[in-house]
Design a protein around this motif. Sequence first.
Motif, PDB file in Angstrom:
ATOM      1  N   SER A 282       0.843  -1.197   0.000  1.00 47.67           N
ATOM      2  CA  SER A 282       0.000   0.000   0.000  1.00 47.67           C
ATOM      3  C   SER A 282       0.875   1.243   0.000  1.00 47.67           C
ATOM      4  CB  SER A 282      -0.937   0.006   1.213  1.00 47.67           C
ATOM      5  OG  SER A 282      -0.198  -0.013   2.414  1.00 47.67           O
ATOM      6  N   GLU A 283       0.343   2.332  -0.528  1.00 49.76           N
ATOM      7  CA  GLU A 283       1.051   3.618  -0.522  1.00 49.76           C
ATOM      8  C   GLU A 283       0.034   4.744  -0.614  1.00 49.76           C
ATOM      9  OE1 GLU A 283       3.357   4.473  -4.083  1.00 49.76           O
ATOM     10  OE2 GLU A 283       2.218   2.967  -5.211  1.00 49.76           O
ATOM     11  N   PHE A 284       0.416   5.904  -0.081  1.00 53.54           N
ATOM     12  CA  PHE A 284      -0.416   7.099  -0.186  1.00 53.54           C
ATOM     13  C   PHE A 284       0.064   7.941  -1.361  1.00 53.54           C
ATOM     14  CE2 PHE A 284      -0.916   6.121   4.383  1.00 53.54           C
ATOM     15  CZ  PHE A 284      -2.298   6.011   4.402  1.00 53.54           C
ATOM     16  N   LEU A 285      -0.900   8.546  -2.063  1.00 54.26           N
ATOM     17  CA  LEU A 285      -0.601   9.342  -3.255  1.00 54.26           C
ATOM     18  C   LEU A 285      -1.320  10.679  -3.169  1.00 54.26           C
ATOM     19  CD1 LEU A 285      -1.320   6.470  -5.796  1.00 54.26           C
ATOM     20  CD2 LEU A 285       0.953   7.248  -5.134  1.00 54.26           C
ATOM     21  N   ILE A 286      -0.804  11.657  -3.922  1.00 52.95           N
ATOM     22  CA  ILE A 286      -1.419  12.984  -3.982  1.00 52.95           C
ATOM     23  C   ILE A 286      -1.721  13.337  -5.437  1.00 52.95           C
ATOM     24  CG2 ILE A 286      -0.994  15.463  -3.684  1.00 52.95           C
ATOM     25  CD1 ILE A 286      -1.483  14.313  -1.047  1.00 52.95           C
ATOM     26  N   TYR A 287      -2.967  13.735  -5.697  1.00 47.49           N
ATOM     27  CA  TYR A 287      -3.338  14.304  -6.993  1.00 47.49           C
ATOM     28  C   TYR A 287      -3.382  15.823  -6.863  1.00 47.49           C
ATOM     29  CZ  TYR A 287      -4.791   9.805  -8.990  1.00 47.49           C
ATOM     30  OH  TYR A 287      -4.810   8.525  -9.484  1.00 47.49           O
ATOM     31  N   GLY A 288      -2.811  16.517  -7.839  1.00 47.46           N
ATOM     32  CA  GLY A 288      -2.959  17.968  -7.916  1.00 47.46           C
ATOM     33  C   GLY A 288      -4.093  18.311  -8.871  1.00 47.46           C
ATOM     34  N   THR A 289      -4.172  19.574  -9.280  1.00 56.05           N
ATOM     35  CA  THR A 289      -5.179  19.966 -10.266  1.00 56.05           C
ATOM     36  C   THR A 289      -4.516  20.781 -11.368  1.00 56.05           C
ATOM     37  OG1 THR A 289      -7.361  20.962 -10.566  1.00 56.05           O
ATOM     38  CG2 THR A 289      -5.833  22.124  -9.103  1.00 56.05           C
ATOM     39  N   ARG A 290      -5.215  20.960 -12.468  1.00 57.07           N
ATOM     40  CA  ARG A 290      -4.658  21.674 -13.615  1.00 57.07           C
ATOM     41  C   ARG A 290      -4.222  23.087 -13.236  1.00 57.07           C
ATOM     42  NH1 ARG A 290      -9.373  20.709 -18.071  1.00 57.07           N
ATOM     43  NH2 ARG A 290      -9.017  18.509 -18.553  1.00 57.07           N
ATOM     44  N   SER A 291      -3.225  23.582 -13.956  1.00 55.42           N
ATOM     45  CA  SER A 291      -2.751  24.945 -13.687  1.00 55.42           C
ATOM     46  C   SER A 291      -3.475  25.977 -14.545  1.00 55.42           C
ATOM     47  CB  SER A 291      -1.247  25.031 -13.935  1.00 55.42           C
ATOM     48  OG  SER A 291      -0.954  24.605 -15.258  1.00 55.42           O
ATOM     49  N   SER A 292      -4.189  25.522 -15.576  1.00 53.18           N
ATOM     50  CA  SER A 292      -4.905  26.465 -16.441  1.00 53.18           C
ATOM     51  C   SER A 292      -6.279  25.902 -16.780  1.00 53.18           C
ATOM     52  CB  SER A 292      -4.109  26.706 -17.730  1.00 53.18           C
ATOM     53  OG  SER A 292      -3.944  25.482 -18.433  1.00 53.18           O
ATOM     54  N   LYS A 293      -7.117  26.737 -17.396  1.00 52.99           N
ATOM     55  CA  LYS A 293      -8.492  26.373 -17.760  1.00 52.99           C
ATOM     56  C   LYS A 293      -9.271  25.945 -16.514  1.00 52.99           C
ATOM     57  CE  LYS A 293      -7.389  25.063 -22.515  1.00 52.99           C
ATOM     58  NZ  LYS A 293      -7.476  23.993 -23.521  1.00 52.99           N
ATOM     59  N   ASP A 294     -10.230  25.007 -16.701  1.00 51.81           N
ATOM     60  CA  ASP A 294     -11.031  24.539 -15.567  1.00 51.81           C
ATOM     61  C   ASP A 294     -10.162  23.770 -14.581  1.00 51.81           C
ATOM     62  OD1 ASP A 294     -13.326  25.627 -16.512  1.00 51.81           O
ATOM     63  OD2 ASP A 294     -14.103  23.784 -17.417  1.00 51.81           O
ATOM     64  N   ARG A 455     -20.150  24.771 -11.635  1.00 52.35           N
ATOM     65  CA  ARG A 455     -21.220  23.801 -11.879  1.00 52.35           C
ATOM     66  C   ARG A 455     -22.413  24.031 -10.953  1.00 52.35           C
ATOM     67  NH1 ARG A 455     -18.330  23.575 -15.451  1.00 52.35           N
ATOM     68  NH2 ARG A 455     -17.654  21.817 -16.739  1.00 52.35           N
ATOM     69  N   GLY A 456     -22.461  25.205 -10.301  1.00 48.03           N
ATOM     70  CA  GLY A 456     -23.654  25.541  -9.531  1.00 48.03           C
ATOM     71  C   GLY A 456     -23.469  25.652  -8.038  1.00 48.03           C
ATOM     72  N   LEU A 457     -22.381  25.119  -7.483  1.00 47.33           N
ATOM     73  CA  LEU A 457     -22.214  25.177  -6.027  1.00 47.33           C
ATOM     74  C   LEU A 457     -21.846  26.584  -5.567  1.00 47.33           C
ATOM     75  CD1 LEU A 457     -22.146  23.735  -3.308  1.00 47.33           C
ATOM     76  CD2 LEU A 457     -19.768  23.123  -3.749  1.00 47.33           C
ATOM     77  N   GLY A 458     -20.970  27.250  -6.303  1.00 46.74           N
ATOM     78  CA  GLY A 458     -20.611  28.627  -5.962  1.00 46.74           C
ATOM     79  C   GLY A 458     -19.544  28.754  -4.896  1.00 46.74           C
ATOM     80  N   GLN A 459     -18.842  27.672  -4.563  1.00 47.19           N
ATOM     81  CA  GLN A 459     -17.751  27.736  -3.587  1.00 47.19           C
ATOM     82  C   GLN A 459     -16.846  26.526  -3.769  1.00 47.19           C
ATOM     83  OE1 GLN A 459     -20.407  27.499  -0.038  1.00 47.19           O
ATOM     84  NE2 GLN A 459     -19.238  25.682   0.493  1.00 47.19           N
ATOM     85  N   GLY A 460     -15.649  26.599  -3.184  1.00 45.00           N
ATOM     86  CA  GLY A 460     -14.722  25.478  -3.254  1.00 45.00           C
ATOM     87  C   GLY A 460     -15.028  24.436  -2.187  1.00 45.00           C
ATOM     88  N   LEU A 461     -14.192  23.394  -2.151  1.00 42.12           N
ATOM     89  CA  LEU A 461     -14.322  22.356  -1.119  1.00 42.12           C
ATOM     90  C   LEU A 461     -13.315  22.670  -0.023  1.00 42.12           C
ATOM     91  CD1 LEU A 461     -14.702  18.882  -2.876  1.00 42.12           C
ATOM     92  CD2 LEU A 461     -16.389  20.122  -1.560  1.00 42.12           C
TER      93      LEU A 461
END
Length: 634
Positions: A282-294, A455-461
């Motif tokens: 087992s191992e822990f991983l991290i996903y990032g997010t895109r730097s541009s666009k959505d 997408r309608g929520l109007g705020q981040g997580l």
Amino acid sequence: VTESLCRGAEILYSLALAHARHTGSDGRYPLSDYSLLSNARRNLGLFQHHDAIAGTAKEAVAVDYGVRLLHSLTNLKRVIGNAAHYLVLGDKEFYHHDPAAPFLGTDETRPSQDSLPERTVLKLDSSPRFLVLFNPVEQERLSVVSVLVDSPHVRVLSEEGQPLPSQLSAHWSSATDVVPDVYQVSILARVPALGLRVLQLHRSMDSHSPSVSVSSVRLYLQGRDMAVHRQETVPVHVFPSAPDDLCLESQQLRACFSGHSGLLQASSLRRAGEEWEQRVSSEFLIYGTRSSKDKSGAYLFLPDGEAKPYTPRDPPLVRVTEGPLYSEVATYYQHVQMVVRLYNVPGVEGLSLDVSCLVDIRDHINKELALRFSTDIESGDTFFTDLNGFQIQPRRYYQKLPLQANFYPMPTMAYIQDTRSRLSLLTAQALGVTSLHTGQLEVILDRRLMQDDNRGLGQGLKDNKRTCNRFRLLLERRATASKVQDGRPISFPSLLSHLTSMHLNAEVLLMPVLQEKPPPSLRSFLPLSAPLPCDFHILNLRTLQAEDETQPSAEAALILHRKGFDCSLEAKNLGFNCTTSQGQLSLGSLFRGLELSWLQPTSLTLMYPLGTASNSSNIRLEPMEIATFRLRLG
């Protein structure tokens, strides 16, 4: 948690009410509990709205959901406590319901809707303390249950006065700090199907009772200079660094961990006289997010490529606890605490690894934490997830699709398999899962994203909390090395997998007797005259409402499900008794001490009768079928 408690409360309330009516004492039973059940059911139904399930509700709405669920949890435990109080009394004439002074308490409390449960510490003195255990599953179970006490000198007895095997451990507030004057006693108890078991806790005059074993603890500091606060009773051996491998063994399993990371790196399954090893790491991983666009948000998962290894600031602290009933490896990282436990008991409990991850990523920015299991199972591009805990759906990894298109919901389980073995990940909470390479299973533990995704929520997580994710990791071998037909549109879990999932999602509930004075005679409650076949599941036994909707009627709804299961996985010599009956079940003699006076098959929603009411109580269900019956018990 609320769903499991709601089902348990409905069943126990229906049984208590039927027994009270049978003895003519229903006038003293709190019928007002019925409105608490109805409100809890409505709050649970409200929470199953898609915004709550998917985590796409605004913060104020999420808090409202949480407050409603917390009230429901409190009320459901009250209903279960009142029903258990009536059912365990040897002489029902002693029954007296006092809302201001409940007879039974709970083993944990939640200070607020967004806090983790805090366990209750039982104070021991010269007179015995009584514990009532409730098993919400329709199979008898042999389980290890844990309770906190204020003294290490404790003996656990059955209601007949026989000593029960138990294991004494320290109670840790952090990786290196023991809570002073608090001890955890883990008890091996056999609890009847849908029933109640009474235990006694005595303060022992002896410094050491032969039925109580003290855990051995090793703490590896990995080169970090930290003070360790410990107790004299439970020895803690501190080492500056860990060996390369740490291995734990039980009657059925052997699991090895990396001494440096504290994470799983191999698992063996034992059978009588043989050993079969499967590489599971087992191992822990991290996903990032895109730097541009959505960018990723509450609705969208838009990673910036494949996951990167989780690299904490400091090496993890690793604590190994060993004892006769359970052994565990606890690994403390900066953002996640992982505990992998082996139960050294026969039966369902000892055949899988208990995995829990306490996650806190509130200091992350646009990161998503994942847990990946890698094996040498040749699963190819196929993996399996369940649909609402009912059916299993084959999934396929498509390289031509973006990475995020290969993730699927996992309400209760996911597995990978080949011609020789199957690895199942059973979960106590719905999460996202995928298999990006052969032999892998990957699950998202938590997400923290700073922006709205339009997408309608109007705020981040950004309203993350400390969250405990609980799993069971089950490794099974095929009895026949037949070709696995992954191309078929349907697959089934094994019978052991079904039972393990039920144990994970419907835990034994502990209720200490609150009264200081010696209680009247208490005895265990066995509601079923014979165990149900292992492939039958009581979805609910719900008392129906009378014309006054706040009051219960004399009728109840029994909802049964016959599970479909894969017979090709090894089921012999597993240490638990399990029989099936080709779908046959006699309802007339099912409930001990109660007569079935009327039985009416109905549609699933109870709206329409199916045929005429019959005196015959023998029924037959096909695999995967769900059937609903109106009945009258008395």
